[in-house]
Design an enzyme around this catalytic site. Structure first.
Site, PDB file in Angstrom:
ATOM      1  N   SER A  93       0.828  -1.207   0.000  1.00 59.50           N
ATOM      2  CA  SER A  93       0.000   0.000   0.000  1.00 59.50           C
ATOM      3  C   SER A  93       0.870   1.268   0.000  1.00 59.50           C
ATOM      4  CB  SER A  93      -0.961  -0.047   1.196  1.00 59.50           C
ATOM      5  OG  SER A  93      -1.927   0.965   1.108  1.00 59.50           O
ATOM      6  N   ASP A 192      -9.505  -5.936  -3.521  1.00 56.53           N
ATOM      7  CA  ASP A 192      -9.021  -4.741  -2.799  1.00 56.53           C
ATOM      8  C   ASP A 192     -10.154  -3.726  -2.651  1.00 56.53           C
ATOM      9  OD1 ASP A 192      -7.659  -2.439  -1.906  1.00 56.53           O
ATOM     10  OD2 ASP A 192      -5.840  -3.033  -2.977  1.00 56.53           O
ATOM     11  N   HIS A 222      -7.136  -5.892   0.449  1.00 58.85           N
ATOM     12  CA  HIS A 222      -6.065  -4.897   0.423  1.00 58.85           C
ATOM     13  C   HIS A 222      -4.801  -5.330   1.177  1.00 58.85           C
ATOM     14  CE1 HIS A 222      -4.257  -1.000  -0.107  1.00 58.85           C
ATOM     15  NE2 HIS A 222      -4.137  -0.836   1.200  1.00 58.85           N
TER      16      HIS A 222
END
Length: 247
Positions: A93, A192, A222
């Site tokens: 991320s 996600d 995610h």
């Protein structure tokens, strides 16, 4: 109730090192299993915790993305000071965004991005994730429902500037990824719920690396490093690292 604070880790093994970078509102636990897996296969790994992370979310309002960038450069230098010259980077991320910035700023062996956002068009999802993490932390502290609601709302009101800076930081990296020539493995979870998944295609298409690959994981969300396909992810990252020229 006092909550045990997470800590950075360094798992030493062979001469090849991997810098592991956690996500926004996360900490070193995001990448701990990956670190242990790599250690078993002869790779040293180090995972920092950026300023303001790993504690109550209010702390994030007192720091900036530029400070996180400094923390990442310091973490890279930590590995160099330990004597590691051959270093790859894997980031989840926000960690993927920071890793991409490293890839066009520093000489690294390879870059793995996992669910890394390139478009700041998802402030609603980010805010929801932020809200969820804040509630979770306050529940662990043993606060009652009304106190939690009140504190979370106040936190959201005070976080506008931080989200604005985060958006600007993501956009600045988005505009520079075509300067990356480092071998790259781009990972994206199909389930996600936090970012625009087109980010993965954007990274893959824009980077100039001769060696680049992209893989979609259809059953993961995610935080892919802790989801259903983590074992497969570990194997794929290892295969990518093994393919690099470490000479």
């Amino acid at each position: 109730m006092k909550i045990k604070q997470p800590e950075p880790f360094t798992f030493e093994a062979g001469d090849r090192a991997v810098l592991l970078l956690h996500g926004f509102t996360g900490h070193s636990a995001d990448v701990r299993m990956l670190g242990r897996f790599l250690q078993k296969h002869g790779y040293t790994s180090h995972a920092p915790i950026y300023r303001g992370h790993g504690q109550e979310l209010e702390a994030l309002n007192d720091v900036t993305p530029e400070q996180w960038w400094t923390d990442v450069k310091d973490a890279l230098n930590h590995l160099r000071e330990l004597g590691y010259e051959q270093i790859a980077v894997a980031g989840l991320s926000l960690g993927g965004v920071l890793g991409l910035k490293l890839a066009y700023s520093e000489p690294i062996k390879g870059i793995v991005t996992m669910c890394a956002p390139m478009f700041f068009d998802n402030e609603t999802q980010l805010t929801q994730g932020f809200q969820f993490k804040a509630k979770q932390y306050k529940q662990l502290e043993g606060k009652d429902k009304d106190t939690i609601e009140e504190e979370v709302q106040q936190l959201l009101d005070e976080s506008e500037d931080m989200f604005k800076q985060l958006g600007q930081f993501i956009t600045s990296v988005h505009d520079e990824v075509d300067q990356i020539y480092t071998p790259a493995f781009i990972v994206q979870a199909e389930q996600d719920e936090m970012i625009n998944t087109e980010s993965a295609n954007y990274i893959y298409e824009q980077i100039e690396s001769d060696q680049k690959d992209i893989k979609w994981y259809k059953n993961s969300g995610h935080v892919i490093t802790m989801d259903k396909e983590k074992e497969q992810l570990h194997e794929d990252i290892l295969a990518f690292l093994e393919s690099l020229d470490w000479s």
